[in-house]
Design a protein around this motif. Structure first.
Motif, short mmCIF file in Angstrom:
data_model
loop_
_atom_site.label_atom_id
_atom_site.label_comp_id
_atom_site.label_asym_id
_atom_site.label_seq_id
_atom_site.Cartn_x
_atom_site.Cartn_y
_atom_site.Cartn_z
N PHE A 19 2.57 2.63 112.91
CA PHE A 19 1.68 1.51 113.25
C PHE A 19 0.94 1.08 111.99
CE2 PHE A 19 -0.77 5.33 114.07
CZ PHE A 19 -1.98 5.07 113.45
N THR A 20 0.48 -0.15 112.01
CA THR A 20 -0.27 -0.69 110.87
C THR A 20 -1.62 -1.20 111.35
OG1 THR A 20 0.71 -2.88 111.17
CG2 THR A 20 1.82 -1.38 109.64
N PHE A 21 -2.55 -1.29 110.44
CA PHE A 21 -3.87 -1.83 110.76
C PHE A 21 -4.40 -2.57 109.54
CE2 PHE A 21 -4.31 2.50 109.35
CZ PHE A 21 -5.34 2.47 108.44
N ASP A 22 -5.22 -3.55 109.81
CA ASP A 22 -5.80 -4.38 108.75
C ASP A 22 -7.24 -3.95 108.49
OD1 ASP A 22 -3.53 -5.98 108.44
OD2 ASP A 22 -4.13 -7.20 110.17
N VAL A 23 -7.62 -3.96 107.22
CA VAL A 23 -8.98 -3.64 106.83
C VAL A 23 -9.52 -4.85 106.06
CG1 VAL A 23 -10.43 -2.11 105.43
CG2 VAL A 23 -8.50 -1.19 106.70
N SER A 24 -10.71 -5.27 106.43
CA SER A 24 -11.30 -6.42 105.74
C SER A 24 -12.66 -6.04 105.15
CB SER A 24 -11.43 -7.60 106.70
OG SER A 24 -12.27 -7.23 107.77
N ALA A 25 -12.74 -4.93 104.48
CA ALA A 25 -13.97 -4.50 103.81
C ALA A 25 -13.91 -4.99 102.36
CB ALA A 25 -14.12 -2.99 103.88
N GLN A 26 -14.28 -6.22 102.15
CA GLN A 26 -14.15 -6.81 100.83
C GLN A 26 -15.10 -6.18 99.82
OE1 GLN A 26 -14.75 -10.97 101.39
NE2 GLN A 26 -12.80 -11.28 102.42
N PHE A 27 -16.24 -5.72 100.26
CA PHE A 27 -17.21 -5.17 99.31
C PHE A 27 -16.78 -3.79 98.79
CE2 PHE A 27 -18.44 -3.81 103.50
CZ PHE A 27 -18.83 -2.49 103.35
N SER A 29 -13.46 -3.05 98.19
CA SER A 29 -12.12 -3.27 97.61
C SER A 29 -11.04 -2.55 98.40
CB SER A 29 -12.07 -2.82 96.15
OG SER A 29 -13.01 -3.51 95.39
N LEU A 30 -11.20 -2.48 99.70
CA LEU A 30 -10.21 -1.85 100.57
C LEU A 30 -9.46 -2.86 101.42
CD1 LEU A 30 -12.28 1.22 101.86
CD2 LEU A 30 -10.52 1.20 100.09
N GLU A 31 -9.61 -4.11 101.11
CA GLU A 31 -8.99 -5.14 101.92
C GLU A 31 -7.47 -5.05 101.84
OE1 GLU A 31 -9.33 -9.94 102.60
OE2 GLU A 31 -10.23 -9.02 100.84
N GLY A 32 -6.82 -5.14 102.98
CA GLY A 32 -5.37 -5.11 102.99
C GLY A 32 -4.83 -4.55 104.30
N THR A 33 -3.53 -4.39 104.34
CA THR A 33 -2.86 -3.84 105.50
C THR A 33 -2.37 -2.44 105.16
OG1 THR A 33 -2.13 -6.04 106.17
CG2 THR A 33 -0.96 -4.17 107.12
N TYR A 34 -2.69 -1.48 106.02
CA TYR A 34 -2.31 -0.10 105.81
C TYR A 34 -1.44 0.36 106.97
CZ TYR A 34 -5.98 -0.12 102.33
OH TYR A 34 -6.73 -0.41 101.24
N GLY A 35 -0.56 1.29 106.69
CA GLY A 35 0.33 1.80 107.72
C GLY A 35 0.30 3.32 107.79
N PHE A 36 0.65 3.85 108.94
CA PHE A 36 0.69 5.29 109.16
C PHE A 36 2.15 5.72 109.32
CE2 PHE A 36 0.92 8.83 112.15
CZ PHE A 36 0.22 9.78 111.44
N PHE A 37 2.58 6.64 108.47
CA PHE A 37 3.92 7.18 108.54
C PHE A 37 3.89 8.54 109.24
CE2 PHE A 37 4.23 4.35 104.92
CZ PHE A 37 5.44 3.71 105.16
N PRO A 38 4.67 8.72 110.26
CA PRO A 38 4.71 10.04 110.90
C PRO A 38 5.41 11.04 109.98
CG PRO A 38 6.36 8.61 111.86
CD PRO A 38 5.55 7.77 110.91
N PRO A 39 5.20 12.33 110.21
CA PRO A 39 5.85 13.33 109.36
C PRO A 39 7.37 13.23 109.43
CG PRO A 39 4.19 14.35 110.75
CD PRO A 39 4.34 12.94 111.20
N ASN A 40 8.00 13.43 108.28
CA ASN A 40 9.46 13.39 108.22
C ASN A 40 9.99 14.78 108.52
OD1 ASN A 40 12.12 13.02 107.65
ND2 ASN A 40 11.80 12.11 105.63
N PRO A 41 10.83 14.93 109.53
CA PRO A 41 11.34 16.26 109.86
C PRO A 41 12.25 16.84 108.78
CG PRO A 41 12.36 14.60 111.26
CD PRO A 41 11.29 13.92 110.46
N GLY A 42 12.79 16.02 107.91
CA GLY A 42 13.65 16.51 106.84
C GLY A 42 12.93 17.47 105.90
#
Length: 114
Positions: A19-27, A29-42
Protein backbone atom coordinates in the motif's frame (compact mmCIF):
# COMPACT_ATOMS: atom_id res chain seq x y z
CA UNK A 1 16.98 -21.16 -8.57
CA UNK A 2 17.30 -19.75 -5.07
CA UNK A 3 20.42 -17.71 -5.84
CA UNK A 4 18.83 -15.74 -8.71
CA UNK A 5 18.53 -12.55 -6.65
CA UNK A 6 22.27 -12.75 -5.84
CA UNK A 7 21.35 -12.13 -2.20
CA UNK A 8 21.57 -8.37 -2.59
CA UNK A 9 18.20 -6.81 -3.26
CA UNK A 10 15.89 -9.87 -3.52
CA UNK A 11 14.07 -8.35 -6.46
CA UNK A 12 12.90 -5.14 -4.77
CA UNK A 13 13.21 -3.30 -8.07
CA UNK A 14 10.39 -5.37 -9.59
CA UNK A 15 8.14 -5.55 -6.55
CA UNK A 16 5.05 -3.45 -6.04
CA UNK A 17 4.27 -1.93 -2.63
CA UNK A 18 1.44 -3.47 -0.62
CA UNK A 19 0.00 0.00 0.00
CA UNK A 20 1.05 3.60 -0.49
CA UNK A 21 0.32 6.79 1.39
CA UNK A 22 0.89 10.47 0.74
CA UNK A 23 2.62 12.84 3.15
CA UNK A 24 2.22 16.58 2.83
CA UNK A 25 4.49 17.85 5.62
CA UNK A 26 6.21 20.56 3.63
CA UNK A 27 7.96 22.11 6.61
CA UNK A 28 9.82 18.82 7.36
CA UNK A 29 10.79 18.10 3.74
CA UNK A 30 8.90 14.81 3.88
CA UNK A 31 6.44 15.61 1.15
CA UNK A 32 5.85 12.77 -1.26
CA UNK A 33 4.35 9.34 -1.76
CA UNK A 34 5.67 6.45 0.32
CA UNK A 35 4.99 2.75 0.01
CA UNK A 36 5.16 -0.27 2.30
CA UNK A 37 6.83 -3.42 1.02
CA UNK A 38 5.95 -6.66 2.78
CA UNK A 39 8.81 -8.97 3.74
CA UNK A 40 10.24 -11.01 0.89
CA UNK A 41 10.12 -14.73 1.71
CA UNK A 42 13.20 -15.33 -0.47
CA UNK A 43 15.41 -13.73 2.16
CA UNK A 44 14.15 -16.06 4.87
CA UNK A 45 14.29 -19.16 2.67
CA UNK A 46 17.87 -18.39 1.69
CA UNK A 47 18.83 -17.71 5.30
CA UNK A 48 17.27 -20.99 6.41
CA UNK A 49 19.11 -22.95 3.73
CA UNK A 50 22.44 -21.37 4.62
CA UNK A 51 21.82 -21.99 8.32
CA UNK A 52 21.01 -25.65 7.66
CA UNK A 53 24.13 -26.00 5.53
CA UNK A 54 26.27 -24.52 8.28
CA UNK A 55 24.63 -26.81 10.84
CA UNK A 56 25.28 -29.91 8.74
CA UNK A 57 28.95 -28.97 8.37
CA UNK A 58 29.23 -28.34 12.12
CA UNK A 59 27.64 -31.68 12.98
CA UNK A 60 29.96 -33.44 10.53
CA UNK A 61 33.01 -31.88 12.17
CA UNK A 62 31.67 -32.74 15.62
CA UNK A 63 31.21 -36.39 14.63
CA UNK A 64 34.76 -36.56 13.27
CA UNK A 65 36.10 -35.00 16.49
CA UNK A 66 34.08 -37.38 18.64
CA UNK A 67 35.16 -40.47 16.69
CA UNK A 68 38.81 -39.69 15.99
CA UNK A 69 40.05 -37.19 18.58
CA UNK A 70 38.31 -37.83 21.91
CA UNK A 71 39.05 -41.58 22.10
CA UNK A 72 42.71 -41.01 21.14
CA UNK A 73 43.24 -37.87 23.23
CA UNK A 74 46.92 -36.90 23.48
CA UNK A 75 48.09 -39.28 20.75
CA UNK A 76 49.84 -38.18 17.55
CA UNK A 77 46.85 -39.45 15.56
CA UNK A 78 44.48 -37.11 17.42
CA UNK A 79 46.78 -34.14 16.80
CA UNK A 80 47.09 -35.10 13.14
CA UNK A 81 43.32 -35.26 12.69
CA UNK A 82 42.74 -32.04 14.63
CA UNK A 83 45.52 -29.87 13.23
CA UNK A 84 45.80 -31.59 9.86
CA UNK A 85 42.16 -31.89 8.87
CA UNK A 86 39.60 -30.24 11.16
CA UNK A 87 41.22 -26.84 11.67
CA UNK A 88 42.19 -26.32 7.99
CA UNK A 89 38.75 -27.55 6.91
CA UNK A 90 36.95 -25.23 9.34
CA UNK A 91 39.06 -22.27 8.23
CA UNK A 92 38.83 -22.78 4.45
CA UNK A 93 35.32 -24.14 3.82
CA UNK A 94 33.34 -21.00 4.79
CA UNK A 95 35.28 -18.87 2.30
CA UNK A 96 34.85 -21.56 -0.35
CA UNK A 97 31.08 -21.65 0.28
CA UNK A 98 30.77 -17.87 0.02
CA UNK A 99 32.67 -17.90 -3.28
CA UNK A 100 31.01 -20.97 -4.79
CA UNK A 101 27.44 -20.03 -3.79
CA UNK A 102 28.06 -16.42 -4.86
CA UNK A 103 26.77 -15.01 -1.56
CA UNK A 104 26.95 -11.21 -1.67
CA UNK A 105 24.74 -10.21 1.22
CA UNK A 106 26.98 -9.00 4.06
CA UNK A 107 24.81 -10.57 6.76
CA UNK A 108 24.81 -13.99 5.11
CA UNK A 109 28.54 -13.74 4.42
CA UNK A 110 29.21 -12.94 8.06
CA UNK A 111 27.02 -15.80 9.30
CA UNK A 112 28.69 -18.29 6.96
CA UNK A 113 32.18 -17.21 7.99
CA UNK A 114 31.53 -17.63 11.72
Amino acid sequence: MIWDAKLIDFGTKDRQPAFTFDVSAQFLSLEGTYGFFPPNPGFYVTGTILLLLQGIISVGLAVIMHRFIIPYRGSPFAFLVGFGFIIPFAMYVPFYLVRSLDVRNKGFTLSLNN
